[in-house]
Structure formats: C-alpha cells, structure tokens
Enzyme design. Sequence first.
Site, short mmCIF file in Angstrom:
data_model
loop_
_atom_site.label_atom_id
_atom_site.label_comp_id
_atom_site.label_asym_id
_atom_site.label_seq_id
_atom_site.Cartn_x
_atom_site.Cartn_y
_atom_site.Cartn_z
N ASP A 34 -77.42 -32.88 -12.07
CA ASP A 34 -77.16 -34.58 -12.20
C ASP A 34 -77.36 -34.80 -10.94
OD1 ASP A 34 -75.43 -37.27 -13.73
OD2 ASP A 34 -77.20 -37.76 -11.42
N GLN A 78 -61.41 -57.39 -34.25
CA GLN A 78 -60.18 -58.39 -33.43
C GLN A 78 -61.81 -59.15 -32.52
OE1 GLN A 78 -57.33 -57.08 -32.14
NE2 GLN A 78 -57.35 -59.83 -31.15
N PHE A 96 -71.10 -40.31 -30.70
CA PHE A 96 -69.87 -41.24 -31.06
C PHE A 96 -69.24 -41.84 -30.52
CE2 PHE A 96 -72.40 -38.86 -34.21
CZ PHE A 96 -72.87 -40.24 -34.76
N LEU A 97 -69.19 -41.02 -28.90
CA LEU A 97 -67.61 -41.48 -28.31
C LEU A 97 -66.90 -42.33 -27.77
CD1 LEU A 97 -67.84 -41.42 -25.11
CD2 LEU A 97 -68.13 -38.90 -25.39
N CYS A 155 -72.76 -49.75 -24.10
CA CYS A 155 -73.70 -49.66 -26.09
C CYS A 155 -73.90 -50.17 -26.79
CB CYS A 155 -72.65 -48.04 -26.57
SG CYS A 155 -72.68 -46.84 -25.54
N1 LIG Z 1 -71.21 -44.11 -22.27
C1 LIG Z 1 -70.69 -43.96 -23.51
O1 LIG Z 1 -69.97 -43.86 -24.26
C2 LIG Z 1 -71.50 -42.98 -24.54
C3 LIG Z 1 -71.45 -42.70 -25.66
C4 LIG Z 1 -72.45 -42.23 -26.64
C5 LIG Z 1 -73.53 -42.78 -26.16
N2 LIG Z 1 -73.95 -42.41 -25.00
C6 LIG Z 1 -75.50 -42.58 -24.73
O2 LIG Z 1 -75.31 -41.60 -23.86
C7 LIG Z 1 -76.15 -41.48 -22.72
C8 LIG Z 1 -75.40 -41.31 -21.42
O3 LIG Z 1 -74.48 -42.78 -20.99
P1 LIG Z 1 -73.84 -42.62 -20.44
O4 LIG Z 1 -72.86 -44.11 -20.38
O5 LIG Z 1 -73.24 -41.59 -19.81
O6 LIG Z 1 -74.84 -43.45 -19.22
P2 LIG Z 1 -74.74 -43.43 -17.52
O7 LIG Z 1 -75.66 -44.15 -16.59
O8 LIG Z 1 -73.46 -43.11 -16.53
O9 LIG Z 1 -75.60 -42.10 -16.80
C9 LIG Z 1 -76.50 -41.07 -17.15
C10 LIG Z 1 -76.18 -40.11 -15.38
O10 LIG Z 1 -77.49 -39.73 -15.74
C11 LIG Z 1 -77.83 -39.08 -14.70
N3 LIG Z 1 -79.94 -38.99 -14.41
C12 LIG Z 1 -80.66 -40.12 -14.00
N4 LIG Z 1 -81.87 -38.97 -13.82
C13 LIG Z 1 -81.36 -38.08 -14.40
C14 LIG Z 1 -81.87 -36.56 -14.18
N5 LIG Z 1 -83.52 -36.69 -14.70
N6 LIG Z 1 -81.54 -35.47 -14.53
C15 LIG Z 1 -80.27 -35.30 -14.63
N7 LIG Z 1 -79.32 -36.46 -14.39
C16 LIG Z 1 -79.92 -37.75 -14.55
C17 LIG Z 1 -77.55 -40.40 -13.86
O11 LIG Z 1 -77.63 -40.25 -12.15
C18 LIG Z 1 -76.15 -40.60 -14.30
O12 LIG Z 1 -74.90 -40.40 -13.26
C19 LIG Z 1 -76.66 -43.23 -23.22
O13 LIG Z 1 -77.99 -43.21 -24.62
C20 LIG Z 1 -76.08 -44.07 -23.74
O14 LIG Z 1 -76.81 -44.37 -24.97
C21 LIG Z 1 -72.96 -43.13 -23.57
O1 LIG Z 2 -62.99 -55.74 -32.84
C1 LIG Z 2 -63.35 -55.23 -31.55
C2 LIG Z 2 -63.94 -54.04 -31.92
C3 LIG Z 2 -64.07 -54.35 -30.22
N1 LIG Z 2 -65.01 -55.29 -29.35
C4 LIG Z 2 -65.52 -55.02 -28.41
O2 LIG Z 2 -66.89 -54.60 -27.98
C5 LIG Z 2 -66.94 -53.38 -27.43
C6 LIG Z 2 -67.10 -52.79 -27.22
O3 LIG Z 2 -66.31 -51.59 -28.32
P1 LIG Z 2 -66.49 -50.07 -28.36
O4 LIG Z 2 -66.80 -49.49 -29.75
O5 LIG Z 2 -64.70 -49.56 -28.67
O6 LIG Z 2 -66.64 -49.39 -27.04
P2 LIG Z 2 -67.80 -48.28 -26.58
O7 LIG Z 2 -66.91 -47.38 -26.24
O8 LIG Z 2 -69.01 -48.84 -26.23
O9 LIG Z 2 -68.28 -47.07 -28.04
C7 LIG Z 2 -69.53 -47.50 -28.85
O10 LIG Z 2 -70.79 -47.40 -28.40
C8 LIG Z 2 -70.40 -46.04 -27.76
C9 LIG Z 2 -71.60 -45.92 -27.28
O11 LIG Z 2 -72.90 -45.60 -28.58
C10 LIG Z 2 -70.42 -44.81 -29.38
O12 LIG Z 2 -70.40 -44.23 -29.13
C11 LIG Z 2 -69.35 -45.98 -29.88
O13 LIG Z 2 -68.53 -45.24 -31.29
C12 LIG Z 2 -69.02 -47.21 -30.52
O14 LIG Z 2 -67.46 -47.35 -31.02
C13 LIG Z 2 -66.33 -54.05 -26.38
O15 LIG Z 2 -66.55 -55.08 -25.33
C14 LIG Z 2 -64.81 -54.42 -27.24
O16 LIG Z 2 -64.21 -55.28 -26.33
C15 LIG Z 2 -64.39 -56.33 -30.43
O17 LIG Z 2 -64.82 -57.58 -29.47
N2 LIG Z 2 -63.81 -56.53 -31.42
#
Ligand SMILES: NC(=O)c1ccc[n+]([C@@H]2O[C@H](COP(=O)([O-])OP(=O)(O)OC[C@H]3O[C@@H](n4cnc5c(N)ncnc54)[C@H](O)[C@@H]3O)[C@@H](O)[C@H]2O)c1
Ligand SMILES: O=c1ccn([C@@H]2O[C@H](COP(=O)(O)OP(=O)(O)O[C@H]3O[C@H](CO)[C@@H](O)[C@H](O)[C@H]3O)[C@@H](O)[C@H]2O)c(=O)[nH]1
EC number: 1.1.1.22
Length: 475
Positions: free
Chosen positions: A55, A286, A178-179, A295
């Site tokens: 990072d 819900q 998809f987490l 996301c």
């Molecule tokens: N958060 C989730 O649950 C989740 C789930 C699925 C997909 N995604 C996707 O994953 C991606 C990351 O999301 P996140 O929530 O982890 O974001 P985040 O902001 O928590 O993390 C991003 C990280 O990248 C670092 N960064 C910035 N520039 C960089 C560089 N040049 N080299 C290396 N690191 C660098 C930042 O310092 C930060 O720690 C997004 O595209 C998001 O849509 C997120």
């Molecule tokens: O019945 C429901 C379910 C969820 N939510 C809301 O929806 C938002 C998103 O919830 P959730 O999807 O559980 O959270 P994330 O961790 O943002 O996960 C979504 O976004 C991620 C990043 O892309 C994907 O990887 C996941 O599959 C997708 O579920 C939250 O504000 C929840 O409160 C509702 O209002 N009603």
Amino acid sequence: MTIPYPNSQPVTPIATVTPPSGAARPRVTFLGTGYLGATYAICYAELGYEVLGFDVDADKIAMLNAGQVPIHEPGLDELLRRNLAAGRLRFSTDIAETADFGDVHFICVGTPQRADGMGADLSYVEASVTGLAQHLTRKALIVGKSTVPVGTAEWVEQLVGKHTPADLGVEVAWSPEFLQEGFAVDDVLRPNRIVVGVKSEWANGMLYAAHKGVFDLAATEDREVPLVVTDFATAELVKVAANAFLATKISFINAMAEVCEVAGGDVTQLARAIGFDPRIGNRFLQAGLGFGGACLPKDIRAFQARAQELGAGEALRFLHEVDLINLRRRTRVLQLAADLLGRRTGPAGPDLSGTRIAVLGATFKPNTDDVRDAPALAVAGLLRKAGAEVHVFDPEGMENARRAMPELIYEASMTDAVTGADLVCVLTEWADFRNADPVALGELVAGRKVVDGRNCLDAAMWTQAGWEYRGMGRP
Ligand SMILES: NC(=O)c1ccc[n+]([C@@H]2O[C@H](COP(=O)([O-])OP(=O)(O)OC[C@H]3O[C@@H](n4cnc5c(N)ncnc54)[C@H](O)[C@@H]3O)[C@@H](O)[C@H]2O)c1
Ligand SMILES: O=c1ccn([C@@H]2O[C@H](COP(=O)(O)OP(=O)(O)O[C@H]3O[C@H](CO)[C@@H](O)[C@H](O)[C@H]3O)[C@@H](O)[C@H]2O)c(=O)[nH]1
C-alpha cells in the site's frame, strides 16, 4: 488443459502451470490493503499462500506489520496475527520488492465515485498498475479485483504493455470480488462463486492455481465452488450487474414501503410473504433506510455512466430510479422525526431547532466500522441541518464518523447518547440496539419517541414500554 468457457458449473482442477518463481503455489501480492485487499492478503495467507500486501499508506502498512487490522472486520485480527507469526504474510510500501515477490499480483485499490458524481475514478488503478509494471523484471499475471467500468481490463492491458518489455510476457486478467463487509473472512475463504476473465490458457491456469486454496478448502468441507471462466468484458460486467441487482432488490422493497406508508400496509409482512416464493427469495428485502456503503451507491452510478458512454444509457435508466428511491428513505426519517416531535414542515424542510435527538448507529450497516456513504450518518447530518442537537453513538464507527462529520456530538455509549433526548433514531441495526431494553432507556430520555430506521426493533415491546414508535413502511 480444458478451459470451460463460459462455465457456471464446478470444474475439475485444470492447473498444471508452474509459477514463474518456481514456487509450488504462485506467490501472491495484493496492491491496496483497504477493506478488500487487507482481508484478501490475510485470508490468502491463511489458505497457505505466501503473501505480500502493498500500500502507499505507510501508516496502514506499519499497523498491519504490527499485527493490527486497520478496519473492523470480525475474525480478521486473529488471522492476521497467526499468519504474521507463521511467516507467510508481510506488508510493504516498497513497490520494487512487491514486483519481485509475486507471480500473481491482485489490484485491490479504490475506484471511488468521480468528483462529477457519476463515473468511477480510475486514477488509483492507473497509478498502482503503472508503478507495478515499471518494476516487473519477470513474467507475472496482473489480476484486477477492484470494481471497474467495463473496458478497464483492456485499458490496463495496454498500460502494462506500455510499461513492460514485450519479452517479459506479463499478462492481465480480471477477477471481480463479491465479499460483503461484516462477513468478509468467510466470503473470501468460502466464496459462492469465482469469476475470472482471461485471454490465455496460461492466465487461466495461473488463476486456477491462485484460487486452488479456496477449492481445496471447499473439498475438505464437502462443498463445491462454481468457477466461471469468461472474457474480460463479461467478468467486469458480472460484478456491476450483481450490485445493480442487489440495489434494485432493496429499492424495490423500499418502494413497496412507500406505498405501504400511504395505504396503511406493513412492508415487513409483505416482504416476508413474497419471500416465501423461491423465485423471489427472502434475502435483501429488508425495507428501511436503504443502501449505503462504498459499493452499491457508487457502483450503480458508475454503471449508468459507462452504459451511457457505450450508447446503452436507456437500458439502465431504471437504476436512476433505484438511486432516487434509496435517497428518499433518508428524508423519510427526517419527516418521521418531525412528525413525532410535532414540528411543522415548511418549504425548507422541518424546523427541529431546540430539540435533542439521539442517533444510534453511524456505520452503513452493522459489524463494520465503515461509514462511507452511510445512510445513518447522512440522516444525522440532515437532522442537524434542520436545527436539532444530534448526539451519536456507534459501537465501532465512532472514529471514522467523527472524521467524516466532526460537526455532530459523539457520545461514549448508547445510554449517554439517549440521556435527555426528545427522540431516539435507530439508524443502524447493531445487535446492541436491537436488544436494547426500552423500559430502561425510557427512564433516561426526555421523550419516549423512537424512529426505527431499520425496522429492527420489536414494535410491540417498545409501544408497551410507553414509546411512540415509527417504523419504515409499517404502521
Ligand atoms: N469494500 C468491499 O467490501 C469491497 C467488496 C468488493 C469489491 N470492492 C472493490 O474493491 C476496491 C477497493 O475497495 P476498498 O473498500 O478496499 O477500498 P479502500 O479505500 O478501503 O482501500 C483502497 C486502498 O488502496 C490504497 N491505494 C491507493 N493508491 C494506491 C496505489 N497506487 N498502490 C497501492 N495501494 C494504493 C489505499 O491507500 C487504500 O488502502 C474498490 O474498487 C471496491 O469497489 C470492495
Ligand atoms: O435487505 C437489505 C440488505 C441490505 N441493505 C443495505 O444495503 C447496504 C449494502 O449492504 P451489503 O450488500 O450487505 O454491504 P456491502 O458490504 O457493501 O456489500 C455489497 O457490495 C460489495 C462491494 O461491491 C459486494 O462485494 C457485495 O456482494 C455487496 O453485497 C447496507 O447499507 C445495508 O444496510 C438494506 O437496506 N436492505
């Protein structure tokens, strides 16, 4: 080696590739150690891979190397400490070391909403890929995991081509993630599917090897993990389509809540009743304050922007409506608060001056400290703007909330927040709030009035304890 294309069924192992490092399993790096990358790095070490997380944020890297998870994600702390101790995991701010270490490099950097409000900001993807590519000295696979507009993988491939000598043969693939936060450890170790967009058999084999730990774990638990092998565009689209569907499902039930509100129905019973139909299913129905987080909101906007660029804007026009329904839930809470407090609403919205409101919840959902686009915090801001004195408590999100909205008053506990309040708004369904005792809380407040923004309280119990109760889409 057979490549199922495209395939929605579990496949038998296909990997016969030898990682360029000569290690038995590919050595993996994760660029970006935020919510996605840190979780992945730690869980991949748990699966037995040799892992390096990179990072640009030196504080984050120092914390991780010291055994501290910078985010709140259940179960992650223990796995981090165990795998640091086992020597399979470390973190670095050195890109040359990262490039040298990995056979497979996963790009996990942020893709936030652009300042113009719609499309995705790909500057972090560009910086991380370019930085890595410039330091590669041997063949490797660069795999995008970040959520991106369709077409990004092709662009990344061109970037890599520009910054690496052709004879290294560096390749690109895309494997969306998809987490769900709050369930992230289990989602990484036990995903309900793996999707990979690849262009070559070598990339497919390397990616299979990079996921083999997941397949092996599934086999020991008598499960199968479906693997979908497809092209770049489809892999990128699967991700945004999934999020668009989830957002639509939530806004659908919230639209039903709006109708219930005027027709006198109960959306919680409606959701339960339609959910018995397996074609509909009972999850993600819900009704309440709607979706937030880092996301769903940004992804449906970026998807619309990209479709528009490609000439398919019409096809996704409904997502604009999905967004609007979602945002209306926030003003609905404001309205319910004003009603309960007996305040009239003028053209500028309700005047709540002179009232004290307890807001329980700041994170976008329970079991995370993430306040990015959190509906709870947005509502707290609206209540304050309407003139209320807003006292906020959240079990895990206080630090992030204070940073995002310093103008609110933050309390050390639920009881501190509700003491003297004219109204309590429950805006994130943390277990502590769901299980709160309305009799005990009733002794602390100035007025027994509660808005249940997540339909998570036992309405009958609160009413019996003398509270005026308002839920979302229910009488
Ligand atoms: N958060 C989730 O649950 C989740 C789930 C699925 C997909 N995604 C996707 O994953 C991606 C990351 O999301 P996140 O929530 O982890 O974001 P985040 O902001 O928590 O993390 C991003 C990280 O990248 C670092 N960064 C910035 N520039 C960089 C560089 N040049 N080299 C290396 N690191 C660098 C930042 O310092 C930060 O720690 C997004 O595209 C998001 O849509 C997120
Ligand atoms: O019945 C429901 C379910 C969820 N939510 C809301 O929806 C938002 C998103 O919830 P959730 O999807 O559980 O959270 P994330 O961790 O943002 O996960 C979504 O976004 C991620 C990043 O892309 C994907 O990887 C996941 O599959 C997708 O579920 C939250 O504000 C929840 O409160 C509702 O209002 N009603």
